[in-house]
Design an enzyme around this catalytic site. Structure first.
Site, PDB file in Angstrom:
ATOM      1  N   GLU A 293       0.801  -1.236  -0.019  1.00 38.37           N
ATOM      2  CA  GLU A 293      -0.132  -0.047   0.037  1.00 38.37           C
ATOM      3  C   GLU A 293       0.888   1.097  -0.043  1.00 38.37           C
ATOM      4  O   GLU A 293       0.681   2.206  -0.762  1.00 38.37           O
ATOM      5  CB  GLU A 293      -0.668   0.077   1.355  1.00 38.37           C
ATOM      6  CG  GLU A 293      -1.783   1.228   1.297  1.00 38.37           C
ATOM      7  CD  GLU A 293      -2.830   1.663   0.322  1.00 38.37           C
ATOM      8  OE1 GLU A 293      -3.612   0.695   0.237  1.00 38.37           O
ATOM      9  OE2 GLU A 293      -2.643   2.424  -0.496  1.00 38.37           O
ATOM     10  N   ASP A 297       1.360   4.030  -3.135  1.00 37.31           N
ATOM     11  CA  ASP A 297       0.818   5.434  -2.780  1.00 37.31           C
ATOM     12  C   ASP A 297       2.075   6.417  -3.061  1.00 37.31           C
ATOM     13  O   ASP A 297       2.094   7.517  -3.884  1.00 37.31           O
ATOM     14  CB  ASP A 297       0.345   5.674  -1.541  1.00 37.31           C
ATOM     15  CG  ASP A 297      -0.821   4.809  -0.882  1.00 37.31           C
ATOM     16  OD1 ASP A 297      -1.356   4.218  -1.941  1.00 37.31           O
ATOM     17  OD2 ASP A 297      -1.091   4.835   0.106  1.00 37.31           O
ATOM     18  N   SER A 496      -7.066   2.610  -3.894  1.00 37.84           N
ATOM     19  CA  SER A 496      -5.887   3.009  -3.108  1.00 37.84           C
ATOM     20  C   SER A 496      -5.023   3.693  -4.464  1.00 37.84           C
ATOM     21  O   SER A 496      -4.221   4.328  -3.815  1.00 37.84           O
ATOM     22  CB  SER A 496      -5.264   1.675  -2.716  1.00 37.84           C
ATOM     23  OG  SER A 496      -5.546   1.802  -1.504  1.00 37.84           O
TER      24      SER A 496
END
Ligand code: NAG
Ligand code: NAG
Ligand code: NAG
Ligand code: NAG
Ligand code: NAG
Ligand code: NAG
Ligand code: NAG
Length: 577
Positions: A293, A297, A496
């Site tokens: 994650e 990002d 995400s």
């Protein structure tokens, strides 16, 4: 920032010394434990809770009114962002509220150095043994266990002396069980390593066509072609962009370099600032993970926006875990994050977050207060983005009677980012969307959202609230991102991915604006919903977001609760004045 101060145990070891009659206690909040939680046992009465009391913000409607002016492009005050001090003046509690709360705490021997305040004094924080808190709140805490093995010390109801109700918005940890999770779609699309380290095949950029490879693999170049920012290099010195991190997941700097070599060679050797935000549990470091994650990002937000100053805002703490053997790790992550960030004099102009939880599992009082924190960021000129979720309209396929939107994307003061897939773009089927059950439809949605709802099939009437805030606001590609993790390339998806991608692009828009002497975008939504501005996005008209045993909503012309207004067109957005 809330300064943590040592417990003054002597001062609070009093019992029965307080003057309040507990019979004046009236229930302040009752909230059923979210699905999956069960009572496990009784906690140690000496267990120490880090209690936070949210005092009523004296002049919230006035702050809201001013924000509605400074974020409305048709208003003369547009873009005149508020200062930290101006906001603190508006939200600081009245002297009466402060006195009432301090008197109440004093009755339990809590005063002076054992208390800490947020800069606006709208939060007071104190560490207290559980048995004292139970007395103060007229409640009994239990150790709760989640089906997935997490533990938390919580209650489903608490009381306050009657006279205090008007002065206190909420007390936590009480009824908020806290279940945020990353919206990376490992839930949906397992991280599947491709051949390690191979260069993405990206042809030269043609003006009117997108590389065929982008239909299978999304790179920074693909997004540059799709969203029209390929020819832009940011140059304004003081611009900034950030992504947030939670749940002990960090980006891996080595992977970022490999990603840059693969997709953004000009950024090679550049880095980002790691901002360490103290949360409830300052972990030692040995459990810290470099995760997909955080890598996703950072790689895309910072790859797109290079060389804009980039930060990773990491809030410590994890979901409740590892009880009853050790110290509780309760997690109020957004509250900790907001305490820190609102106390800063300079804040990154765009902040993207790819974590959320079901709105239904968050007590309203907590959701409202956190949402107001995001509104304060917007008022200071910061654009706050959240992934809209990876579960479509939300809810299980069996026995589901109500859609389950996610919070914070359901907060009207954040910009919720949904997902698309393929070239030409269609809605991705997991794109989180729908209508809030907590937050009423803000007026800036009145021109477009009711028109959409009128066309929705009546069979959905009992599944959502037609007066709720519509989600999401905009969207971006949300699948097959080429991300590097532990040295290997892989495909990652989820909203995400779409939020940090939009974050990078809006940082570019801010760059244009700052260079022109225009204010930063700040709270974006009122601008977005102006009809002419909505058309600066690529409208997505196909696809839907099934869940809850239904087909979800349909993407349509104009705004829809699957992709919002669609995906950004930088070439048009940069022309906004
Ligand atoms: C950049 O920020 C610094 C410190 O906040 C400030 O002194 C300077 O004037 C800013 N520069 C520009 C071009 O805005
Ligand atoms: C944080 O939690 C971990 C795991 O429960 C524990 O080992 C550690 O001591 C805690 N740290 C602090 C500062 O409370
Ligand atoms: C970039 O932002 C961080 C805060 O997020 C700040 O500490 C740092 O000084 C900034 N760097 C530059 C070069 O402005
Ligand atoms: C991209 O893939 C989708 C789904 O497989 C397909 O329908 C579409 O035609 C493809 N687009 C191009 C330009 O090949
Ligand atoms: C629907 O939302 C509105 C606005 O938030 C609220 O006033 C109303 O009570 C809600 N209705 C239901 C049935 O939940
Ligand atoms: C979505 O479109 C289909 C096909 O036009 C239609 O049957 C369905 O009712 C629409 N869904 C909603 C929620 O309106
Ligand atoms: C960070 O990534 C590098 C490869 O890029 C890998 O060798 C290293 O083990 C990773 N570190 C952690 C803590 O995962």
């Amino acid at each position: 920032m809330l300064v943590r101060i040592a417990l003054v145990l002597a001062a609070i070891a009093v019992s029965g010394a307080h003057s309040l009659d507990s019979s004046t206690h009236v229930i302040k909040e009752a909230f059923a434990a979210p699905l999956g939680w069960r009572i496990d046992s009784l906690p140690d009465p000496d267990h120490v809770l880090d209690l936070r009391v949210g005092l009523r913000q004296s002049n919230w409607p006035e702050l809201e009114r001013q924000l509605s002016e400074t974020s409305d492009p048709d208003h003369p005050r547009y873009g005149q962002h508020l200062s930290k001090e101006a906001i603190e003046d508006l939200i600081s509690p009245t002297a009466d509220s402060l006195e009432a709360v301090l008197d109440w705490l004093k009755d339990y021997g809590v005063m002076g150095d054992s208390l800490s305040f947020s800069p606006a004094r709208d939060w007071v924080r104190v560490k207290l043994p559980l048995h004292v808190v139970e007395e103060m709140l007229g409640t009994t805490y239990h150790v709760w266990r989640h089906d997935e093995g997490r533990y938390a010390i919580r209650t489903t109801e608490y009381s306050l002396p009657k006279d205090l109700h008007a002065h206190v918005d909420l007390v936590q940890p009480t009824t908020h069980f806290g279940g945020i999770s990353a919206l990376k779609s490992s839930l949906f699309r397992e991280f599947t390593p491709l051949e390690g380290g191979a260069k993405a095949e990206v042809d030269s950029i043609a003006a009117d066509e997108i590389d065929a490879s982008c239909n299978e693999t999304i790179t920074v170049d693909c997004l540059a072609q799709l969203y029209n920012f390929a020819d832009y290099t940011p140059s304004f010195p003081n611009n900034s962009v950030a992504v947030t991190g939670y749940l002990e997941e960090f980006p891996n700097a080595t992977d970022l370099q490999i990603f840059y070599a693969d997709q953004v060679p000009k950024a090679a050797g550049s880095s980002f600032t790691f901002v360490d935000i103290p949360g409830n549990n300052q972990t030692s470091g040995e459990d810290d993970q470099h995760g997909v994650e955080a890598n996703l990002d950072v790689q895309f937000a910072f790859g797109i926006s290079y060389p804009i100053n980039a930060s990773f805002l990491y809030t410590h703490g994890r979901p409740p875990a590892q009880l009853p053997d050790g110290e509780e790790n309760f997690n109020e992550p957004y509250a900790d994050f907001l305490d820190y960030i609102l106390a800063q004099d300079t804040i990154p102009w765009v902040i993207s977050t790819s974590y959320a939880e079901g709105e239904q599992s968050v007590p309203f009082s907590y959701a409202e207060r956190v949402c107001r924190g995001f509104a304060q960021l917007g008022a200071r000129g910061v654009t706050v983005l959240f992934s809209s979720g990876d579960g479509g309209v939300g809810g299980p396929s069996e026995g589901c009677t109500r859609f389950r939107p996610l919070f914070p994307p359901s907060c009207p003061y954040v910009t919720a980012v949904g997902g698309t897939v393929n070239i030409p773009e269609v809605a991705v089927d997991f794109s989180g969307g729908g209508f809030s059950d907590y937050f009423a439809r803000p007026s800036w949605q009145d021109d477009v959202v009711p028109a959409y709802i009128e066309k929705v099939s009546e069979t959905y009437d009992s599944y959502f609230n037609k007066s709720g805030r519509g989600i999401p606001d905009i969207s971006a590609q949300a699948d097959n991102y080429r991300v590097f993790y532990q040295g290997k390339a892989g495909h990652v998806g989820g909203t995400s991915a779409s939020a940090p991608a939009v974050g990078g692009i809006l940082a570019l828009v801010n760059d244009v604006r700052l260079a022109k002497g225009l204010p930063t975008l700040g709270f974006l939504n009122p601008l977005l919903y102006k009809q002419n501005v909505g058309s600066l996005f690529n409208d997505i008209t196909e696809g839907n977001n099934p869940a809850c045993g239904t087909d979800g909503f349909n993407a349509t012309e104009g705004w829809d609760p699957v992709t919002g207004f669609g995906t950004p067109n930088f070439a048009l957005l940069r022309e906004l004045n």
